[in-house]
Design a protein around this motif. Structure first.
Motif, mmCIF file in Angstrom:
data_model
loop_
_atom_site.group_PDB
_atom_site.id
_atom_site.type_symbol
_atom_site.label_atom_id
_atom_site.label_comp_id
_atom_site.label_asym_id
_atom_site.label_seq_id
_atom_site.Cartn_x
_atom_site.Cartn_y
_atom_site.Cartn_z
ATOM 1 N N LEU A 71 37.216 41.596 74.049
ATOM 2 C CA LEU A 71 36.482 41.036 72.921
ATOM 3 C C LEU A 71 35.233 40.279 73.374
ATOM 4 O O LEU A 71 34.187 40.349 72.718
ATOM 5 N N ILE A 72 35.341 39.574 74.488
ATOM 6 C CA ILE A 72 34.167 38.884 75.029
ATOM 7 C C ILE A 72 33.111 39.905 75.453
ATOM 8 O O ILE A 72 31.919 39.723 75.205
ATOM 9 N N GLY A 73 33.552 40.983 76.073
ATOM 10 C CA GLY A 73 32.619 42.043 76.460
ATOM 11 C C GLY A 73 31.923 42.657 75.259
ATOM 12 O O GLY A 73 30.710 42.881 75.277
ATOM 13 N N ILE A 74 32.671 42.915 74.208
ATOM 14 C CA ILE A 74 32.081 43.468 72.981
ATOM 15 C C ILE A 74 31.086 42.472 72.387
ATOM 16 O O ILE A 74 29.999 42.843 71.959
ATOM 17 N N GLY A 75 31.474 41.200 72.382
ATOM 18 C CA GLY A 75 30.581 40.167 71.845
ATOM 19 C C GLY A 75 29.299 40.050 72.641
ATOM 20 O O GLY A 75 28.207 39.942 72.074
ATOM 21 N N LEU A 76 29.402 40.079 73.964
ATOM 22 C CA LEU A 76 28.205 40.006 74.808
ATOM 23 C C LEU A 76 27.311 41.223 74.625
ATOM 24 O O LEU A 76 26.090 41.102 74.519
ATOM 25 N N TYR A 77 27.912 42.399 74.597
ATOM 26 C CA TYR A 77 27.133 43.626 74.404
ATOM 27 C C TYR A 77 26.401 43.589 73.066
ATOM 28 O O TYR A 77 25.223 43.923 72.970
ATOM 29 N N SER A 78 27.132 43.175 72.028
ATOM 30 C CA SER A 78 26.533 43.097 70.699
ATOM 31 C C SER A 78 25.395 42.086 70.658
ATOM 32 O O SER A 78 24.359 42.334 70.035
ATOM 33 N N THR A 79 25.574 40.964 71.323
ATOM 34 C CA THR A 79 24.536 39.932 71.345
ATOM 35 C C THR A 79 23.295 40.424 72.082
ATOM 36 O O THR A 79 22.167 40.210 71.630
ATOM 37 N N ILE A 80 23.491 41.080 73.200
ATOM 38 C CA ILE A 80 22.357 41.583 73.984
ATOM 39 C C ILE A 80 21.642 42.702 73.231
ATOM 40 O O ILE A 80 20.409 42.751 73.194
ATOM 41 N N LYS A 81 22.406 43.584 72.617
ATOM 42 C CA LYS A 81 21.829 44.750 71.952
ATOM 43 C C LYS A 81 21.189 44.400 70.605
ATOM 44 O O LYS A 81 20.102 44.866 70.300
ATOM 45 N N ASN A 82 21.883 43.576 69.797
ATOM 46 C CA ASN A 82 21.443 43.346 68.421
ATOM 47 C C ASN A 82 21.128 41.886 68.097
ATOM 48 O O ASN A 82 20.815 41.577 66.963
ATOM 49 N N GLY A 83 21.276 40.991 69.032
ATOM 50 C CA GLY A 83 21.109 39.571 68.737
ATOM 51 C C GLY A 83 22.398 39.003 68.152
ATOM 52 O O GLY A 83 23.425 39.669 68.105
ATOM 53 N N PHE A 84 22.349 37.768 67.728
ATOM 54 C CA PHE A 84 23.549 37.137 67.184
ATOM 55 C C PHE A 84 23.967 37.815 65.896
ATOM 56 O O PHE A 84 23.148 38.145 65.048
ATOM 57 N N GLY A 85 25.262 37.996 65.752
ATOM 58 C CA GLY A 85 25.807 38.634 64.558
ATOM 59 C C GLY A 85 27.293 38.363 64.477
ATOM 60 O O GLY A 85 27.842 37.505 65.178
ATOM 61 N N LEU A 86 27.953 39.119 63.645
ATOM 62 C CA LEU A 86 29.385 38.941 63.432
ATOM 63 C C LEU A 86 30.190 39.226 64.703
ATOM 64 O O LEU A 86 31.125 38.496 65.036
ATOM 65 N N LEU A 87 29.841 40.260 65.437
ATOM 66 C CA LEU A 87 30.595 40.626 66.639
ATOM 67 C C LEU A 87 30.428 39.607 67.772
ATOM 68 O O LEU A 87 31.240 39.578 68.699
ATOM 69 N N THR A 88 29.408 38.781 67.686
ATOM 70 C CA THR A 88 29.201 37.761 68.713
ATOM 71 C C THR A 88 30.367 36.778 68.728
ATOM 72 O O THR A 88 30.792 36.311 69.784
ATOM 73 N N PHE A 89 30.896 36.500 67.564
ATOM 74 C CA PHE A 89 31.964 35.506 67.437
ATOM 75 C C PHE A 89 33.343 36.143 67.296
ATOM 76 O O PHE A 89 34.318 35.471 66.969
ATOM 77 N N LEU A 90 33.445 37.425 67.570
ATOM 78 C CA LEU A 90 34.711 38.154 67.466
ATOM 79 C C LEU A 90 35.825 37.557 68.330
ATOM 80 O O LEU A 90 36.963 37.458 67.868
ATOM 81 N N PRO A 91 35.565 37.136 69.562
ATOM 82 C CA PRO A 91 36.655 36.572 70.373
ATOM 83 C C PRO A 91 37.286 35.317 69.759
ATOM 84 O O PRO A 91 38.454 35.031 69.991
ATOM 85 N N LEU A 92 36.537 34.585 68.970
ATOM 86 C CA LEU A 92 37.072 33.368 68.369
ATOM 87 C C LEU A 92 38.182 33.647 67.362
ATOM 88 O O LEU A 92 39.003 32.775 67.085
ATOM 89 N N ILE A 93 38.228 34.866 66.845
ATOM 90 C CA ILE A 93 39.276 35.230 65.891
ATOM 91 C C ILE A 93 40.626 35.324 66.584
ATOM 92 O O ILE A 93 41.656 34.957 66.020
ATOM 93 N N TYR A 94 40.649 35.785 67.812
ATOM 94 C CA TYR A 94 41.916 36.012 68.514
ATOM 95 C C TYR A 94 42.410 34.786 69.283
ATOM 96 O O TYR A 94 43.579 34.725 69.654
ATOM 97 N N VAL A 95 41.573 33.817 69.501
ATOM 98 C CA VAL A 95 41.949 32.642 70.298
ATOM 99 C C VAL A 95 43.163 31.902 69.723
ATOM 100 O O VAL A 95 44.071 31.534 70.480
ATOM 101 N N PRO A 96 43.270 31.666 68.406
ATOM 102 C CA PRO A 96 44.468 30.976 67.892
ATOM 103 C C PRO A 96 45.764 31.757 68.128
ATOM 104 O O PRO A 96 46.809 31.170 68.415
#
Length: 82
Positions: free
Chosen positions: A35-60
């Motif tokens: 999830l962190i990898g997906i978030g980083l890729y999404s941030t680099i490719k498209n800037g900040f968005g929904l997928l940037t914060f995807l890992p935070l959903i699974y942390v709890p």
């Protein structure tokens, strides 16, 4: 499974749950890394968005799994199973 349910488990069931919790910890680590990898890729490719914060959903969820694992380890230590 809450703390009351853990205390009611037999020794064999505690060992089985402890074994499951070890594989769950590995799964959690791999999934969070993915999830962190997906978030980083999404941030680099498209800037900040929904997928940037995807890992935070699974942390709890991973946090609850870790608490259960620690409780099982404590219970196994109390019963001298390890």
């Amino acid at each position: 499974m809450n703390k009351k349910d853990l205390v009611r488990l037999t020794d064999e069931e505690v060992l089985q749950e402890l074994k499951k919790s070890k594989s769950t910890a590995i799964f959690d680590a791999v999934l969070i890394g993915l999830l962190i990898g997906i978030g980083l890729y999404s941030t680099i490719k498209n800037g900040f968005g929904l997928l940037t914060f995807l890992p935070l959903i699974y942390v709890p969820i991973a946090g609850r799994n870790k608490v259960k694992s620690n409780e099982l380890k404590r219970l196994a230590t109390e019963r001298n199973l390890e």
